[in-house]
Design a protein around this motif. Structure first.
Motif, short mmCIF file in Angstrom:
data_model
loop_
_atom_site.label_atom_id
_atom_site.label_comp_id
_atom_site.label_asym_id
_atom_site.label_seq_id
_atom_site.Cartn_x
_atom_site.Cartn_y
_atom_site.Cartn_z
N CYS A 165 42.60 26.97 38.42
CA CYS A 165 43.83 28.00 38.41
C CYS A 165 43.17 29.28 37.48
CB CYS A 165 44.96 27.51 38.24
SG CYS A 165 45.75 26.62 39.39
N GLU A 166 42.75 29.08 36.32
CA GLU A 166 42.79 30.22 35.61
C GLU A 166 41.35 30.91 36.06
OE1 GLU A 166 41.89 29.60 31.61
OE2 GLU A 166 43.94 29.35 31.16
N LEU A 167 40.40 30.30 36.72
CA LEU A 167 39.23 30.74 37.09
C LEU A 167 39.88 31.71 38.48
CD1 LEU A 167 36.25 31.23 36.90
CD2 LEU A 167 35.97 29.14 38.39
N ASN A 168 40.58 31.01 39.45
CA ASN A 168 41.36 31.73 40.24
C ASN A 168 41.75 33.00 39.87
OD1 ASN A 168 42.38 32.20 43.46
ND2 ASN A 168 44.16 32.07 42.10
N ALA A 169 42.57 33.20 38.83
CA ALA A 169 43.19 34.41 38.29
C ALA A 169 42.14 35.27 37.98
CB ALA A 169 43.90 33.90 37.18
N MET A 170 41.10 34.95 37.43
CA MET A 170 40.12 36.01 37.11
C MET A 170 39.56 36.39 38.35
SD MET A 170 38.22 33.72 33.97
CE MET A 170 38.90 32.60 32.75
N VAL A 171 39.35 35.58 39.29
CA VAL A 171 38.69 36.10 40.36
C VAL A 171 39.51 37.12 41.25
CG1 VAL A 171 38.01 35.53 43.03
CG2 VAL A 171 37.35 33.90 40.97
N ASP A 172 40.72 36.79 41.05
CA ASP A 172 41.75 37.80 41.79
C ASP A 172 41.95 38.85 40.72
OD1 ASP A 172 45.05 38.39 41.10
OD2 ASP A 172 44.27 38.21 43.25
N TYR A 173 41.65 38.99 39.52
CA TYR A 173 41.34 40.32 38.89
C TYR A 173 40.22 40.98 39.37
CZ TYR A 173 41.33 43.40 34.87
OH TYR A 173 41.14 44.78 34.34
N TYR A 188 32.10 31.52 41.97
CA TYR A 188 31.03 30.42 42.72
C TYR A 188 31.40 28.87 42.35
CZ TYR A 188 26.94 27.63 42.96
OH TYR A 188 26.15 26.69 43.24
N PRO A 189 31.89 28.65 41.12
CA PRO A 189 32.39 27.04 40.90
C PRO A 189 33.29 26.84 41.98
CG PRO A 189 31.89 28.45 38.92
CD PRO A 189 32.08 29.42 39.89
N ILE A 190 34.45 27.45 42.16
CA ILE A 190 35.24 27.27 43.21
C ILE A 190 34.81 27.16 44.68
CG2 ILE A 190 37.32 27.94 44.39
CD1 ILE A 190 38.30 29.39 41.78
N LEU A 191 34.08 28.04 44.83
CA LEU A 191 33.48 28.15 46.35
C LEU A 191 32.43 27.06 46.67
CD1 LEU A 191 33.00 31.98 46.69
CD2 LEU A 191 34.73 30.82 47.39
N SER A 192 31.69 26.62 45.44
CA SER A 192 30.65 25.43 45.90
C SER A 192 31.38 24.21 45.61
CB SER A 192 29.48 25.66 44.67
OG SER A 192 29.87 25.48 43.46
N GLY A 193 32.60 24.02 45.42
CA GLY A 193 33.39 22.82 45.28
C GLY A 193 33.31 22.10 43.86
N GLN A 194 32.67 22.83 43.09
CA GLN A 194 32.50 22.28 41.63
C GLN A 194 33.93 21.87 40.97
OE1 GLN A 194 29.82 24.25 39.12
NE2 GLN A 194 28.79 24.70 40.87
N VAL A 195 34.87 23.19 41.27
CA VAL A 195 36.17 22.95 40.58
C VAL A 195 37.26 23.16 41.58
CG1 VAL A 195 35.49 23.65 38.30
CG2 VAL A 195 36.45 25.48 39.81
N SER A 196 38.27 22.34 41.65
CA SER A 196 39.46 22.50 42.45
C SER A 196 40.53 22.08 42.05
CB SER A 196 39.03 21.71 43.82
OG SER A 196 38.86 20.42 43.48
N CYS A 197 41.76 22.44 42.56
CA CYS A 197 42.95 21.68 42.19
C CYS A 197 43.79 21.58 43.43
CB CYS A 197 43.71 22.38 40.99
SG CYS A 197 44.18 23.87 41.34
#
Lengths: 353, 591
Positions: A165-173, A188-197
């Motif tokens: 979620c935090e990474l998503n906030a950073m991406v959003d910004y 990248y970590p989200i899009l490559s499937g490494q992190v998710s929730c």
């Protein structure tokens, strides 16, 4: 005494959505009747989760003050749930964005209360600033930037959102302030499937899709729309994303836009989240306004409860366009007035181009 | 000649990363050895086109008094240069490289990082290897302190043999049953024999049934062996585009939609995940699957599939396989179809709402709650009178007694999926059905005879006055069942208003003001009505009692009808009821 855990087990076996929500409400009534404070608290907490993650957040908004009251009145017994309720308070701060009925003044009061409780329990203000960033995005860009910078600098502790979620906030910004390339690298970590929730990568896909849409790169937007839709198509809490997808289709494929509208119109009838509804209305307005420029009528299979329902299924595209323009503008004006900005009107104008 | 060298890395640190961050349990060393052997065999096939008898042999053996597992493949083996090259990779790599996949699969699988997982169960890795490329015979011995030795040997078997001397905490891996369990778990569909060699002899431990041609019993037996469940039936999963192959077993018991099912999903014959949520349709929670795919992409962490168009296509194809099996059931195995519907009602309902063909097949068997008991879709379809549908469970419960008493059919469409299914049924067959509309319902209740109007006038005036504080109006009607003294009717807006008031009463000023803003938006014309039943004896007797007593009783009846309708009570309502009862009792005592 009630067997609260057994009751909880039973409703946790139900599919998410209205059915589970109702079962939890019944559980709350039982716990209230027995004055079992712990389960009065636990069931309300579960109701909040269900409403926030699988519903329109309205029930959560109604339930939260009761939950806090129970906690405050029985703090000693319920101290072990301290982290949970502060966590859920974060959701309420996010909900302030979605409910224009919460005036800006009231929203800031809620933020202040949250801050006070964080400081009382020794939590970092990182989530406070993160929520404030999200709230200010539609209000004041400078305030949003300031909040974001403070978010990044604040210490991470157990109250911080998960890494995804935090990474998503950073991406959003970065989507809104930096280049697309940089945002994608961060993502990248989200899009490559490494992190998710629970909500990531769904929301991230939508954010990227929306940015490409704003930049006019509809091909790339469609790529992310597809990735997003396959994940969210059955969860009505993502009504706002359907709205964004309708806006995209209004520029790329009206036939698919109409189909998407038909498929998800039902969600609006049960949604009490004005932000989500506004997004859907905006998208529908864009689709039907463009469609009205090409044809006078369209055949749709819509539920009887639809205000403009026609038994023969033949609808005037102009009537639909005007209907949704009106509904969208009503909410846009309310949100922009509350936010003291023209954020959503700008979004609407672009959608209607 | 032997050479002693040191790893150019903090090996302890690397092992710590593997064991504490990357690998969930020491069991995975078996997986890593299997992967290693698989890659070696594949590499030898590429190198030597005539090579066709790839085999892995696992032998638990006591060597020098210690429990040792000898894990051998007859693959390509390693040359001296390759050993050093892979170790250099370990030295230069970092956790990020592992996670981001910068280190290729081959390196992980072959003598590389994956192999280091063996240090979770042993304090020394020894291997002998014969390189098919260079002909070298080598022995490598490595220990966790970072020292390794390479010896040149006169000869050794083809391929590579690992000698894993188990440490005290890991002796469970010496047991044949444990080895079989882990090999089958991680690598059951590997396309070459994995032999377990014991004193009793050698046996192949990775036999997979051919789910397209083998006998039904063999396939069912395979499923039972794999999952430990006596399944109801199986569905062959054959991708028309070759994306996957496998079998789905139908659970013989009901399972919650949210339960975590354990599947066996293999990527290139090695276990990728037990979690089917990415690959299987959401509604497929009533099956356990054994699937292998060679075409889908894993995520960088290799724990699930990367979400792309290929995955989406695979998911759709799996859905189609299951759907077409279910469609064929109606013709070939109707008894199993009926059993499936009764056990997996929810799963089938969730499939049927989006798929017309499945809807048409299953609707006849699907069950719905009504005031005439449980009715199937075919019974509802064949019901040749108008009926009403309640889209909320509580409304159904509240109105059931009245509909039953009036011999009118009320269908409960409040359960998940039922609303859409019932609507589809009504549309498809053009049934004469209407949604329960409380306002309209009120109009259908019988008016009391004109002659009784004056008798109830006083009663109604007092009732309206009493109920004004509850934002409710009073009406008198005649309806069955006569035992029901009053019915509380509230439209949707009124219900929402009530919820908001309830929330406001239970919050502090911070939220109370916010709720005022919500309440202001509710349409002022919302309606709540307490309908008294003139057929009820109590109501009939109330015509003639004193105002004070009547007021108390009306309050009690009001709260009672709220409770019957499962409406949450506002703070004052229980208090009012208790005080009213007290008032009545006191009135009775003092008389």
């Amino acid at each position: 005494m009630i067997d609260g855990f057994e009751i909880q087990k039973r409703y946790e076996s139900l599919p998410h959505g209205e059915l589970r929500l109702q079962a939890i409400k019944n559980a709350i009534a039982l716990a209230d009747a027995e004055k079992d404070y712990e389960f009065m608290y636990i069931f309300r907490s579960d109701l909040m989760s269900e409403s926030e993650l699988y519903g329109d957040s309205f029930q959560a908004f109604l339930t939260f003050p009761e939950m806090i009251k129970i906690f405050d009145e029985h703090e000693e017994e319920l101290e072990k749930y301290k982290h949970d309720y502060i966590w859920e308070f974060k959701w309420i701060l996010s909900d302030c964005e979605d409910f224009y009925q919460v005036s800006k003044t009231k929203a800031y009061e809620l933020f202040a209360e949250f801050r006070k409780r964080c400081e009382r329990y020794g939590y970092s203000l990182r989530p406070y600033y993160q929520c404030l960033y999200h709230f200010e995005k539609a209000c004041d860009k400078q305030a949003a930037k300031k909040a974001y910078q403070q978010f990044i600098l604040a210490k991470r502790d157990e109250l911080a959102d998960c890494y995804a979620c935090e990474l998503n906030a950073m991406v959003d910004y970065e989507l809104n302030t930096a280049s697309m390339g940089r945002a994608l690298e961060t993502a990248y970590p989200i899009l490559s499937g490494q992190v998710s929730c629970t909500e990531i990568p769904d929301v991230t896909y939508n954010n990227i899709m929306h940015r490409y849409y704003e930049l006019g790169d509809f091909e790339k937007a469609e790529e992310y729309r597809k990735k997003c839709y396959r994940r969210i198509s059955k969860n009505s809490s993502y009504l706002f994303i359907i709205g964004d997808m309708l806006k995209l289709y209004s520029k790329t494929d009206l036939t698919k836009g109409v189909k998407l509208f038909e498929k998800h119109l039902d969600w609006v009838f049960t949604s009490k989240n004005p932000h989500s509804n506004m997004k859907f209305y905006m998208g529908a307005a864009a689709v039907f306004t463009k469609l009205a420029q090409k044809k006078d009528e369209v055949k749709l299979k819509l539920p009887e409860k639809f205000e403009l329902y026609k038994a023969d299924g033949i609808y005037s595209t102009k009537a639909l366009a005007e209907y949704y323009q009106s509904k969208a503008l009503d909410l846009i004006n309310k949100f922009d007035k509350r936010n003291e900005s023209d954020f959503y009107m700008k979004e609407y104008n672009y959608a209607m181009e | 000649m032997s050479e002693e060298n040191r790893f150019k890395v903090n090996l302890r640190g690397m092992i710590d990363i593997l064991s504490n961050h990357l690998y969930s349990s020491p069991d995975v060393f078996i997986r890593e050895l299997l992967q290693n052997g698989t890659d070696a065999i594949s590499a030898r096939k590429l190198f030597d086109k005539k090579f066709s008898n790839g085999t892995i042999t696992i032998e638990p053996k006591i060597i020098a008094g210690k429990k040792t597992i000898i894990f051998s493949d007859n693959g390509i083996g390693l040359s001296y240069d390759e050993i050093n090259q892979f170790l250099a990779v370990i030295g230069q790599s970092s956790k990020r490289d592992i996670i981001t996949g910068r280190i290729s699969e081959e390196f992980i699988g072959r003598f590389g990082i994956g192999l280091l997982s063996c240090f979770m169960v042993t304090n020394e890795i020894r291997l002998t290897t014969h390189s098919a490329k260079t002909g070298e015979y080598l022995e490598w011995i490595g220990t966790p302190d970072g020292i390794y030795k390479i010896n040149h040997l006169e000869s050794c078997p083809d391929g590579t043999s690992f000698y894993i001397t188990l440490n005290k905490n890991s002796e469970e891996y010496f047991e044949a049953d444990r080895i079989i369990e882990l090999v089958r778990y991680y690598g059951l569909p590997l396309p070459f024999p994995i032999m377990l060699k014991t004193e009793e002899g050698s046996q192949r431990i990775n036999t997979v049934v051919d789910y397209n041609s083998d006998m039904h019993d063999s396939i069912m037996s395979f499923g039972k062996d794999l999952f430990g469940i006596e399944f109801m039936d199986y569905i062959p999963l054959n991708s028309p585009t070759g994306l996957f192959s496998g079998v789905a077993y139908i659970l013989p018991y009901r399972i919650a939609a949210t339960a975590k099912n354990s599947h066996r999903i293999y990527l290139k014959h090695m276990l990728l995940t037990e979690n089917g949520s990415t690959l299987l349709p959401e509604w497929a929670f009533f099956v356990r699957c054994f699937i292998n795919t060679n075409s889908l992409r894993p995520t960088a962490s290799r724990e699930d599939f990367y979400e792309d168009d290929t995955l989406e296509a695979a998911k759709e194809e799996i859905g189609e396989c299951i759907e077409s099996y279910l469609m064929s059931l109606s013709k070939t195995k109707p008894d199993i179809l009926r059993k499936m519907v009764s056990i997996h009602n929810l799963a089938i309902k969730s499939m049927a709402i989006d798929n017309n063909e499945l809807f048409n097949i299953f609707i006849d068997y699907l069950e719905f709650e009504t005031t005439s008991g449980i009715m199937t879709g075919s019974q509802i379809r064949d019901f040749d009178e108008p009926f009403t549908v309640a889209f909320q469970i509580d409304k159904f419960k509240q109105y059931s007694p009245i509909f039953s008493a009036q011999n009118n059919l009320l269908v409960n469409a409040g359960y998940v999926y039922d609303d859409k299914l019932i609507c589809n049924l009504i549309d498809e067959y053009e049934l004469d059905a209407t949604a329960l509309d409380e306002e309209m319902f009120l109009q259908t209740l019988e008016d009391i005879p004109l002659s009784e109007h004056s008798e109830y006038r006083n009663f109604l005036d007092i009732a309206n006055e009493t109920l004004i504080d509850f934002d409710c109006q009073a009406e008198i009607k005649a309806f069955q069942p006569y035992e029901l003294s009053a019915l509380y009717i509230m439209d949707e807006q009124a219900e929402l208003f009530r919820q908001i008031l309830h929330a406001k009463e239970n919050s502090d000023s911070l939220f109370a003001d916010i709720y005022d803003a919500f309440a202001e938006e509710i349409d002022n014309h919302h309606t709540t009505t307490l309908v008294f039943n003139s057929e009820n004896t109590l109501i009939q007797n109330l015509k003639n009692i004193s105002q004070a007593q009547l007021t108390n009783i009306i309050k009690i009846l009001y709260v009672q009808s709220l409770l019957l309708g499962h409406y949450p009570l506002r703070n004052n309502e229980i208090t009012i009821m208790n005080k009213s009862i007290e008032g009545l009792i006191n009135g009775g005592i003092l008389k």
